[in-house]
Design an enzyme around this catalytic site. Structure first.
Site, PDB file in Angstrom:
ATOM      1  N   GLY A 281      44.851  95.776  16.800  1.00 49.07           N
ATOM      2  CA  GLY A 281      44.970  97.224  16.779  1.00 49.07           C
ATOM      3  C   GLY A 281      44.790  97.797  18.170  1.00 49.07           C
ATOM      4  O   GLY A 281      44.142  97.196  19.022  1.00 49.07           O
ATOM      5  N   SER A 282      45.350  98.962  18.420  1.00 51.72           N
ATOM      6  CA  SER A 282      45.119  99.643  19.687  1.00 51.72           C
ATOM      7  C   SER A 282      43.796 100.403  19.619  1.00 51.72           C
ATOM      8  O   SER A 282      43.145 100.447  18.581  1.00 51.72           O
ATOM      9  CB  SER A 282      46.279 100.588  19.993  1.00 51.72           C
ATOM     10  OG  SER A 282      47.447  99.823  20.218  1.00 51.72           O
ATOM     11  N   GLY A 283      43.402 100.971  20.738  1.00 47.30           N
ATOM     12  CA  GLY A 283      42.120 101.668  20.796  1.00 47.30           C
ATOM     13  C   GLY A 283      41.047 100.824  21.457  1.00 47.30           C
ATOM     14  O   GLY A 283      39.904 101.256  21.569  1.00 47.30           O
ATOM     15  N   HIS A 284      41.431  99.604  21.891  1.00 50.28           N
ATOM     16  CA  HIS A 284      40.464  98.704  22.538  1.00 50.28           C
ATOM     17  C   HIS A 284      40.815  98.471  24.000  1.00 50.28           C
ATOM     18  O   HIS A 284      40.355  97.515  24.607  1.00 50.28           O
ATOM     19  CB  HIS A 284      40.450  97.350  21.822  1.00 50.28           C
ATOM     20  CG  HIS A 284      40.267  97.447  20.352  1.00 50.28           C
ATOM     21  ND1 HIS A 284      39.158  98.040  19.796  1.00 50.28           N
ATOM     22  CD2 HIS A 284      41.041  97.035  19.311  1.00 50.28           C
ATOM     23  CE1 HIS A 284      39.268  97.984  18.465  1.00 50.28           C
ATOM     24  NE2 HIS A 284      40.402  97.390  18.157  1.00 50.28           N
TER      25      HIS A 284
ATOM     26  N   LYS B 138      41.732  87.894  16.641  1.00 49.08           N
ATOM     27  CA  LYS B 138      40.372  88.323  16.347  1.00 49.08           C
ATOM     28  C   LYS B 138      40.171  88.281  14.827  1.00 49.08           C
ATOM     29  O   LYS B 138      41.064  88.665  14.065  1.00 49.08           O
ATOM     30  CB  LYS B 138      40.130  89.739  16.882  1.00 49.08           C
ATOM     31  CG  LYS B 138      40.363  89.832  18.397  1.00 49.08           C
ATOM     32  CD  LYS B 138      39.796  91.084  19.027  1.00 49.08           C
ATOM     33  CE  LYS B 138      40.456  92.369  18.561  1.00 49.08           C
ATOM     34  NZ  LYS B 138      41.928  92.403  18.736  1.00 49.08           N
TER      35      LYS B 138
ATOM     36  N   ASP C  61      44.215  91.290  10.872  1.00 44.59           N
ATOM     37  CA  ASP C  61      44.752  90.460  11.947  1.00 44.59           C
ATOM     38  C   ASP C  61      45.044  89.058  11.451  1.00 44.59           C
ATOM     39  O   ASP C  61      46.096  88.470  11.751  1.00 44.59           O
ATOM     40  CB  ASP C  61      43.766  90.407  13.118  1.00 44.59           C
ATOM     41  CG  ASP C  61      43.569  91.776  13.754  1.00 44.59           C
ATOM     42  OD1 ASP C  61      42.913  92.625  13.107  1.00 44.59           O
ATOM     43  OD2 ASP C  61      44.070  92.002  14.865  1.00 44.59           O
TER      44      ASP C  61
ATOM     45  N   HIS D 198      35.531  99.072  15.805  1.00 44.24           N
ATOM     46  CA  HIS D 198      36.485  99.890  15.051  1.00 44.24           C
ATOM     47  C   HIS D 198      35.852 101.159  14.522  1.00 44.24           C
ATOM     48  O   HIS D 198      36.298 101.716  13.520  1.00 44.24           O
ATOM     49  CB  HIS D 198      37.087  99.084  13.903  1.00 44.24           C
ATOM     50  CG  HIS D 198      37.948  97.950  14.373  1.00 44.24           C
ATOM     51  ND1 HIS D 198      37.431  96.709  14.643  1.00 44.24           N
ATOM     52  CD2 HIS D 198      39.254  97.896  14.670  1.00 44.24           C
ATOM     53  CE1 HIS D 198      38.405  95.925  15.072  1.00 44.24           C
ATOM     54  NE2 HIS D 198      39.526  96.613  15.104  1.00 44.24           N
TER      55      HIS D 198
END
Ligand SMILES: Nc1ncnc2c1ncn2[C@@H]1O[C@H](COP(=O)(O)OP(=O)(O)O)[C@@H](O)[C@H]1O
Ligand SMILES: Nc1ncnc2c1ncn2[C@@H]1O[C@H](COP(=O)(O)OP(=O)(O)O)[C@@H](O)[C@H]1O
Ligand SMILES: [Mg+2]
Ligand SMILES: [Mg+2]
Ligand SMILES: [Mg+2]
Ligand SMILES: [Mg+2]
Lengths: 208, 332, 332, 208
Positions: free
Chosen positions: C53-56, C104, C109, C218
């Protein structure tokens, strides 16, 4: 003023900066960067620390040392400005215990040095707006025949009035000037700490 | 106040000890508050010293290393360092070719560095001062302390540092630094206030739907408050202010930084950079080189600044020259 | 919600376009959501693909480049990418020597990468999967989806990437990645919740004097809430949890990361790193190499994670091998 | 169920996911990562988009296509799980229009595939906790002589009850499991979206 009184003055400033640290920080938070309380506190703590083992020959020497210590420990705008004020005042004093008039002249020299260094005019919403009226009141009281204690007490009141009178001003020097008209409505932190410096002088002189 | 710290008073000392532990190639004097390059430096190299209040990390300590600064003097949080630190730093790093002091234009920094410059000169070391004042949000300098020094500091330190590394003389290095500053303009927007450890609470309250426009990097409010806009509108406003500066008229290629103020995540900085890139392209400006990330921060403030530097080939070559610091590293 | 964005839906696309504009050495397919190395890659090199996911950010796109990942697949914010992206990435970067997928350990995922692995294998490309699950805050794996993958991902990508660059074979690269994961443990603490653009408000409320202990990346709450402690106490608690892991018993030298979750300024990370360094030293652990900064973030969350990887000389040599990506760059 | 009804079902799901996007996101915000609403919304929007020009030969084909589209567009845990459910159900259907019993058997195949992929048991606080009771209710209604519309209506109510019944459960699968006992007291977002899927089936079947 003798060395003992000068020491007492400096200690009273340190006490006041400790007591008012938060207030100065909150004032600086509104129109500056929230460090003025910590700056003054750190500076006069350092002054206290150097005073412990320091045996000056004169009030002149003592004030020069206070100024140098402030320059070496405070930083920010207030460090060089207050540091220069004390150094210039100290240098303007004779090597003997100054009388009230000599002290006034020395403090004028301190103010002049601040104005030369910082280029602030009265009304620019800086420490000058407490410093200048304080000296004018000091002078008036001496002219009216008052002694050092009376002059210092009047100077302290005038400095406080001067600090309060910075509220409606728009800042033209220092960080607060970046705010433009939004600096209006807040009391200048440096003018406030200057009022504390004169309040401490009044306290020390009154204790005689 | 929600921060990782032991006591508000110990933040700087602890952070410097952490900086030392993290970067063996820095020589950190925690007591004297001086950060310098650990390795040997070529004799005769012009030395670069900068410094300023802490709370802007990685500025300046993170830019100490080959091709950039020789030493940095971190002050207390948001407080200019004292002349003693600067003197200690300058005498430690002088290689006989003189020292360039890079100073952000704030009253405190200017006064302390001015005193330091005198002390350094008294030691027989030649000194030049480069003043950085790139922030277009501060307009009327006769009514203010003048434009603030912000993002352009990174450009000045990198480019003057590269020139010094290549063996240029004192005046040449200082002139290059001044030129970069002259060609650079910045503008910043804040979505939240920051909290200094000393104050313990945010410097101002900002409603959920408002932003501060034209902020600096010391947590002070900006020039005005506006309704929160889209990234597109914010960038348009910032670029309009920046490109209105006469010195940037006719810029065809630029060095651009989109800089986070500390509390803004990288994904948002990329959203902003996309706007900057698109909008500059529409105005005929090519982004020749760029930085996107946290380089000149304001503690935990959510916000971003945009810096545009008009670039020519010579400037870009210096930008591309090797640099090896904690926060910028390439080439070599 | 105070964010720099145009619309919540466009954040990822805009950010990827910004990533592309900022890094000419990345080849970003904004539509297909694949980020890959732009330059030529040695034929026969084992390819590394990761994603999540994005945001990391900078994870994973910021780790694409020489010596690290060949491609990254960014999903929507906090959402695993889809198998199509992974297939496109794997087929694009395969050099005939097979592909290692670095995943991860989250249900989404794992499931999507499992499907992708089948699709990739159907194309005649050999695939290995390295699962990262380093977060000690999740203990009982029979009652949970198993330990989460967090900070160790950076170590796995760097070290497996170095080995692949040096010409190691598919199984060797995968084994090295798995070994790094086995030797690594992480623990994170949050001081604030993060806000996803979709939700528009923080995921949880946290009183001024409390922190969430054992959080992931998250925005979910942690294992428990505690009174906010000093940096010293927080680090002691994190290290106690990490060093209690049998695999780290007797560690004498370590690779350590103090990682900001997105909203925490660098100065605080250095304060934490100072504690980590002091406390590890007291337990006989030398920090051989370290990272301090924002590497695996959780949008704008104020917080930090600590990752400790038991290191030997071989692992450190791979760590030191040249890397050239937007977020990690040295050597070469 | 014919192709028109299947289409109507899928459209009704998309409408429901649009209407309930925020609710699903807020549920996922409490014990997950706040993306379930966006995930389902994106997925069924993609399904709608592919349906425009898609002319399947059978309900079987249509459902397989729905599943594949979900897998290609959703991501997260729910993408592969819902995608697999629709693909497995579609594959289990005959090439002709299925009757209610055939549809039930296909949905059972879908549930089995979800359970195999995700390894969740009933009571683990996942979509299974709405899916399973929905099918049991569907089956009971058929046994009691109800038609597709009646069975779907009962399944929808059972799915909703099942979703609500996840509130007191502690999660053992998916992200919510990381919270341990702190997952108790919140409704599972995936079970909630499953209830919407069955609600949409009831709506579509009732419109016949
Ligand atoms: N040019 C100047 N001349 C006189 N006083 C000044 C000037 N600039 C700033 N000051 C004083 O300094 C005060 C701020 O001091 P401080 O907060 O300690 O330093 P800084 O502004 O560097 O953070 C202001 O409130 C003002 O009274
Ligand atoms: N192993 C599993 N088996 C069945 N359902 C699961 C499993 N893991 C998660 N789920 C379901 O998926 C839902 C979460 O979906 P979503 O939020 O879209 O994905 P993610 O958890 O990857 O963010 C949960 O509420 C739960 O119902
Ligand atoms: Mg200040
Ligand atoms: Mg300051
Ligand atoms: Mg998700
Ligand atoms: Mg989710």
């Amino acid at each position: 003023m003798d060395i003992a009184l000068a020491r007492h003055w400096v200690q009273a400033i340190a006490v006041a900066m400790d007591e008012h640290q938060d207030r100065l920080t909150q004032l600086d938070s509104a129109i500056g960067d929230a460090d003025h309380g910590a700056n003054m506190h750190r500076g006069f703590n350092a002054v206290l620390a150097t005073q412990v083992s320091y045996r000056p020959d004169s009030v002149s020497q003592l004030l020069v040392k206070v100024g140098s210590t402030l320059i070496s420990s405070v930083g920010g705008a207030s460090g060089p400005l207050y540091g220069t004020a004390f150094r210039a005042a100290g240098k303007a004093l004779p090597g003997t215990d100054p009388d009230a008039a000599e002290l006034l002249a020395a403090l004028r020299a301190g103010l002049d040095a601040v104005r030369e260094l910082g280029a602030a005019a009265p009304g620019d919403k800086t420490m000058v707006d407490a410093f200048l009226p304080a000296l004018d009141a000091f002078e008036e009281e001496l002219r009216a025949g008052g002694d050092l204690a009376a002059a210092a007490a009047r100077a302290a009141r005038a400095a406080e009035d001067g600090a309060r009178a910075t509220v409606p001003l728009q800042a033209r020097k220092g960080r607060a000037s970046y705010l433009g008209p939004r600096s209006i409505g807040h009391q200048d932190p440096g003018a406030t700490s200057t009022a504390l410096v004169f309040g401490a002088l009044a306290t020390a002189a009154a204790a005689r | 106040m929600k921060k990782f710290l032991n006591t508000p008073e110990s933040v700087l000392g602890d952070a410097l000890a952490g900086l030392a532990a993290a970067h063996p190639r820095l020589d950190v004097d925690v007591a004297a508050r001086v950060v310098r390059r650990a390795g040997a430096v070529r004799a005769g190299k012009v030395a670069l010293v900068s410094g300023g209040g802490s709370g802007h990390e990685p500025l300046h300590g993170g830019f100490v290393g080959t091709g950039m600064l020789d030493a940095a003097c971190p002050g207390e949080i948001f407080t200019s360092p004292v002349p003693d630190q600067m003197l200690a730093a300058a005498t430690a790093v002088d290689q006989g070719a003189g020292v360039v002091l890079i100073v952000k234009n704030y009253t405190g920094d200017v006064l302390n560095f001015r005193m330091a410059a005198e002390l350094v000169a008294d030691e027989g070391i030649e000194v030049r001062t480069v003043l950085v004042d790139d922030d277009v949000a501060v307009t009327d300098s006769t009514w203010t302390a003048g434009r603030r020094g912000t993002g352009a500091t990174v450009f000045v330190e990198k480019i003057a540092g590269a020139l010094a590394e290549q063996g240029a003389g004192l005046d040449e290095v200082a002139a290059a630094g001044r030129r970069v500053n002259e060609l650079s303009r910045s503008f910043a927007v804040a979505l939240t206030a920051c909290t200094t450890p000393a104050a313990g609470k945010p410097g101002f309250d900002l409603p959920e739907d408002e932003m501060e426009v034209g902020v600096g990097i010391h947590g002070e409010p900006g020039r005005r408050r506006e309704k929160l806009g889209t990234a597109r509108r914010i960038v348009a406003e910032a670029l309009a202010a920046i490109l209105a500066e006469p010195v940037l008229a006719g810029t065809d290629q630029a060095l651009v930084m989109v800089n986070g103020l500390g509390g803004t995540p990288l994904i948002e900085l990329y959203v902003l950079f996309n706007e900057v890139s698109t909008q500059l392209a529409a105005q005929g400006v090519t982004i020749a080189r760029s930085l996107v990330g946290n380089y000149v921060t304001s503690l935990d403030m959510a916000g971003a600044s945009i810096t545009v530097c008009r670039a020519d080939e010579q400037l870009l070559a210096l930008w591309d020259a090797p640099v090896d610091t904690p926060a910028l590293r390439w080439g070599g």
